[in-house]
Design a protein around this motif. Structure first.
Motif, short mmCIF file in Angstrom:
data_model
loop_
_atom_site.label_atom_id
_atom_site.label_comp_id
_atom_site.label_asym_id
_atom_site.label_seq_id
_atom_site.Cartn_x
_atom_site.Cartn_y
_atom_site.Cartn_z
N ILE A 69 9.46 1.13 2.97
CA ILE A 69 10.16 1.03 1.61
C ILE A 69 11.06 2.12 1.41
CG2 ILE A 69 10.08 0.51 -0.89
CD1 ILE A 69 7.68 -1.18 -0.44
N ALA A 70 10.25 3.22 1.43
CA ALA A 70 11.17 4.51 1.03
C ALA A 70 12.22 4.87 1.91
CB ALA A 70 10.32 5.92 1.10
N THR A 71 11.94 4.41 3.34
CA THR A 71 13.09 4.49 4.31
C THR A 71 14.24 3.58 4.04
OG1 THR A 71 11.47 5.22 5.84
CG2 THR A 71 13.44 4.29 6.80
N TRP A 72 13.98 2.36 3.84
CA TRP A 72 15.07 1.41 3.59
C TRP A 72 15.90 1.87 2.39
CZ3 TRP A 72 16.22 -1.55 -0.74
CH2 TRP A 72 17.28 -2.41 -0.51
N TYR A 75 13.41 8.33 -4.17
CA TYR A 75 12.16 8.08 -3.24
C TYR A 75 12.27 9.24 -2.54
CZ TYR A 75 11.09 3.23 -4.66
OH TYR A 75 10.49 2.23 -5.20
N GLU A 76 12.85 10.34 -2.52
CA GLU A 76 12.94 11.41 -1.60
C GLU A 76 11.49 11.90 -1.20
OE1 GLU A 76 15.44 12.56 -0.15
OE2 GLU A 76 16.87 11.12 -1.30
N GLN A 77 10.59 11.88 -2.15
CA GLN A 77 9.16 12.63 -1.76
C GLN A 77 8.18 11.44 -1.40
OE1 GLN A 77 8.85 15.63 -2.05
NE2 GLN A 77 11.05 15.84 -2.83
N ASN A 128 0.89 -1.31 0.07
CA ASN A 128 -0.02 0.10 0.03
C ASN A 128 0.68 1.25 -0.06
OD1 ASN A 128 1.00 -0.19 2.47
ND2 ASN A 128 -1.00 -0.02 3.65
N GLU A 129 2.22 1.17 -0.28
CA GLU A 129 2.83 2.29 -0.47
C GLU A 129 3.39 2.70 -1.77
OE1 GLU A 129 6.27 1.64 1.99
OE2 GLU A 129 5.04 1.47 4.03
N VAL A 130 4.07 3.51 -2.08
CA VAL A 130 4.54 4.03 -3.42
C VAL A 130 5.74 3.24 -3.62
CG1 VAL A 130 5.35 5.75 -5.01
CG2 VAL A 130 3.53 6.33 -3.46
N SER A 131 5.68 2.44 -4.50
CA SER A 131 7.01 1.45 -4.68
C SER A 131 6.95 0.73 -6.19
CB SER A 131 7.17 0.26 -3.52
OG SER A 131 5.97 -0.61 -3.72
N VAL A 132 8.15 0.27 -6.69
CA VAL A 132 8.12 -0.65 -7.91
C VAL A 132 7.16 -1.72 -7.74
CG1 VAL A 132 9.73 -1.64 -9.29
CG2 VAL A 132 10.56 0.62 -8.38
N SER A 133 7.24 -2.25 -6.60
CA SER A 133 6.43 -3.74 -6.59
C SER A 133 5.03 -3.40 -6.65
CB SER A 133 6.72 -4.25 -5.17
OG SER A 133 8.14 -4.74 -5.07
N ALA A 134 4.56 -2.15 -6.13
CA ALA A 134 3.12 -2.15 -6.08
C ALA A 134 2.80 -1.45 -7.45
CB ALA A 134 2.87 -0.89 -5.16
N THR A 135 3.75 -0.73 -8.27
CA THR A 135 3.45 -0.51 -9.85
C THR A 135 3.49 -1.71 -10.62
OG1 THR A 135 4.52 1.74 -9.32
CG2 THR A 135 4.08 0.85 -11.56
N VAL A 136 4.34 -2.77 -10.44
CA VAL A 136 4.31 -3.90 -11.26
C VAL A 136 3.25 -4.80 -10.99
CG1 VAL A 136 5.34 -5.89 -11.64
CG2 VAL A 136 6.82 -4.20 -11.36
#
Length: 626
Positions: free
Chosen positions: A346-349, A339-341, A319-327
């Protein structure tokens, strides 16, 4: 010697004029003295040829002008010293002047021919020097890998040869400069460079450069450009071939692992390693889609330390903005930069690892989106341009491995269900025989025995008939017990594997030597498989081997139990000669074990079974039906 003399006389560089005047005067004086000496033996009219030697020499060395001046001086000396009246100039007699015009005419012809020879020699020398210079420039310009670096030594070489200091060869056009002149170098309508001439270069040098050197420079620069472009293309081709070879080698290694059927965890980690090494990535992860999250099944990182690697089995939200979610949403290969914004786990890692770009490729299994392969890079410059085909090749292998694992899991489950159903059927038949037909026969035998006891003594024949009937019924009960015991031995359930093997040895038609080591309590399905393997082997030996003794060994081999049955018979055991061995092999392999048969006429038959006690769980794979 003659060649050296000719080269000295015909040298292209003209000596100083003052030296020519002195040499001309000395030649006239020497010729006059020689003519006075020879005048005693020959006519004075023929002595003019002596004076032409100096004219020829001066014309060759200093050109036509000084040669004509020497001719005039020689004519005066010839008239004064050799033509009558001697030691004086004659003006009155016309005939005396006849040798002088002839002398001047011949001398002029000789001077002109000598000057022409000198001019032709200078031109030939210039051509030779130009050819040598072109060869030297070709050596400098065509043997270097960097054309710009070769322009400076080539410019120095050309400037030294043409005696034009500060002459320069450039690739770019000349900007506006007041103290230089630019000669464009154009080959086949394409500008290949510029020849920069400083102000003050003599016009003959300029003309020679324009007419002679510019065409050669244009051809050389064009060839150097072509060579540089060819080198670039070849280097790119070599790099591409090397990359393809590395990629194919990595794909072969992964395909070999897939064919070997190794565990999913080993395969995924191996694929992550090969992909990371090939792509020069920093991190690689192979994730499976589960409801609401992705699970890491394989990972690799070039950095040391477990904190740098995505932990196996870790879960990451979708449920976060990520490549996995987009795929997951698009089902297509996806790229993402900063991932600055973004926020979340995921963005933290990603920010902690310094990741600057991520590529995700979908893993499709049986037409359904199963997971995603993620490749991370921390480089400032993008590394993942044009990598779609390479990533897709690896994801297809992963999908093939997953599909194979699913097929193997389904096959193993199916075989396990078949074996379990067969065992359950055996137990039910054994129970039905024991609780049903066997009990009824025993009851019937007791009733007949009671009837026998109630027969009057005089009826001896009837008593004997009843007794034979009771004995036959008892034999049927015993046979039924043996049959029931063979279907599923009660001693195996009550006493375990070792007592059951001892019971088999006692009932065997051949001598059996047992070597039974203590083994820990085994799972029931393992004991059943080993028992039926031993029973089938002993039966086959008794029927077909013509052996004198059978050796049965039971023991532990690491984390597995090992059963070995060996005889000294005639051999000949083969899977293709009956279904018994095939059934045993299926039963053993269903439990993750191995069954090996070696049979020869010289050494008899040896059958060995190895079954792991702790079964390796079969990795279940599930496809997300998104």
């Amino acid at each position: 010697m003659r060649e050296r003399l000719l080269s000295l006389l015909l040298r292209t560089k003209r000596p100083p004029l003052w030296l020519g005047i002195i040499c001309g005067a000395l030649c006239i004086a020497a010729e006059a003295m020689l003519s006075l000496f020879l005048e005693r033996v020959m006519s004075g009219d023929f002595l003019g040829g002596i004076y032409l030697l100096g004219v020829l020499l001066i014309s060759i060395q200093w050109g036509l002008g000084l040669g004509l001046a020497t001719l005039a001086g020689s004519a005066v000396a010839f008239n004064y010293f050799n033509l009558p009246p001697e030691w004086s100039f004659s003006y009155g007699t016309r005939g005396l002047w006849t040798p002088i015009p002839i002398f001047l005419l011949v001398g002029f012809a000789i001077s002109s021919i000598a000057a022409l020879v000198r001019s032709l020699n200078i031109q030939a020398e210039n051509r030779r020097h130009e050819v040598d210079l072109t060869a030297q420039l070709a050596h400098v310009l065509l043997r270097t890998k960097d054309l710009k670096a070769a322009l400076q030594p080539a410019s120095r070489l050309l400037a030294r040869a043409m005696e034009a200091p500060n002459l320069e060869i450039r690739l770019e056009e000349l900007p506006g400069e007041e103290h230089a002149e630019a000669l464009p170098l154009v080959e086949n309508g394409v500008r290949v460079g510029t020849l920069v001439l400083p102000v003050g270069v003599p016009e003959p040098v300029r003309r020679r450069l324009r007419e002679r050197m510019v065409p050669s420079l244009e051809t050389l620069l064009r060839a150097a450009h072509d060579r540089e472009n060819t080198e670039t293309v070849l280097a790119s081709s070599r790099d591409e071939i090397h990359r393809i070879a590395q990629e194919q080698a990595a794909l072969r290694r992964v395909a070999t692992l897939v064919a070997r059927g190794i565990s999913s965890a080993e395969l995924f980690n191996a694929v992550a390693f090969e992909m990371g090494s090939l792509m020069k990535a920093d991190h690689v992860a192979i994730n499976r889609y589960d409801p609401g999250h992705v699970t890491v099944l394989g990972s690799w990182s070039w950095q040391d330390g477990t904190e740098k690697v995505l932990p196996l089995g870790s879960r990451w939200p979708l449920n976060e903005v990520s490549v996995s979610a987009t795929v997951l949403k698009t089902g297509c290969l996806t790229r993402k930069g900063s991932y600055e914004q973004s926020g979340g786990k995921i963005a933290t890692w990603v920010r902690k690892m310094g990741v600057t770009s991520t590529v995700g490729s979908p893993i499709i299994v049986d037409g359904c989106l199963w997971g995603v392969m993620l490749v991370f890079s921390s480089a400032r410059e993008p590394r993942f341009e044009g990598v779609e085909e390479r990533i897709m090749d690896f994801t297809e292998l992963v999908a093939t491995a997953i599909s194979n694992a699913q097929a193997r899991a389904d096959l193993a489950s199916s075989r396990a269900r078949v074996v379990a159903a067969a065992d359950e059927t055996r137990r039910r038949i054994e129970r039905d025989l024991h609780d049903g037909a066997q009990q009824r026969l025993v009851s019937l035998g007791l009733e007949l025995r009671a009837v026998e006891d109630g027969v009057p003594p005089p009826m001896t024949e009837l008593r004997e008939q009843l007794s034979r009937a009771v004995d036959g019924l008892t034999g049927v009960v015993n046979d039924l017990q043996e049959l029931s015991r063979g279907i599923h031995p009660a001693i195996l359930s009550k006493g375990g594997l070792v007592p059951a093997l001892k019971a088999l040895a006692r009932r065997s038609a051949l001598p059996v030597e047992l070597e039974l080591e203590p083994v820990p309590p085994l799972p029931e399905h393992v004991e059943v498989a080993l028992y039926y393997t031993a029973a089938e082997a002993l039966t086959n030996v008794a029927k077909h081997a013509d052996a004198s003794v059978v050796y049965v060994t039971l023991g532990m081999a690491g984390a597995s139990v090992r059963l070995s049955i060996r005889d000294d018979g005639c051999g000949g055991a083969d899977y293709g000669k009956g279904s018994g061995l095939i059934g045993l092999k299926d039963r053993v392999e269903t439990l993750g074990g191995r069954l090996r048969v070696a049979s020869s006429a010289e050494e008899g038959t040896s059958l060995s079974v190895v079954i792991p006690i702790v079964m390796t769980p079969i990795v279940t794979v599930s496809a997300d039906q998104s």
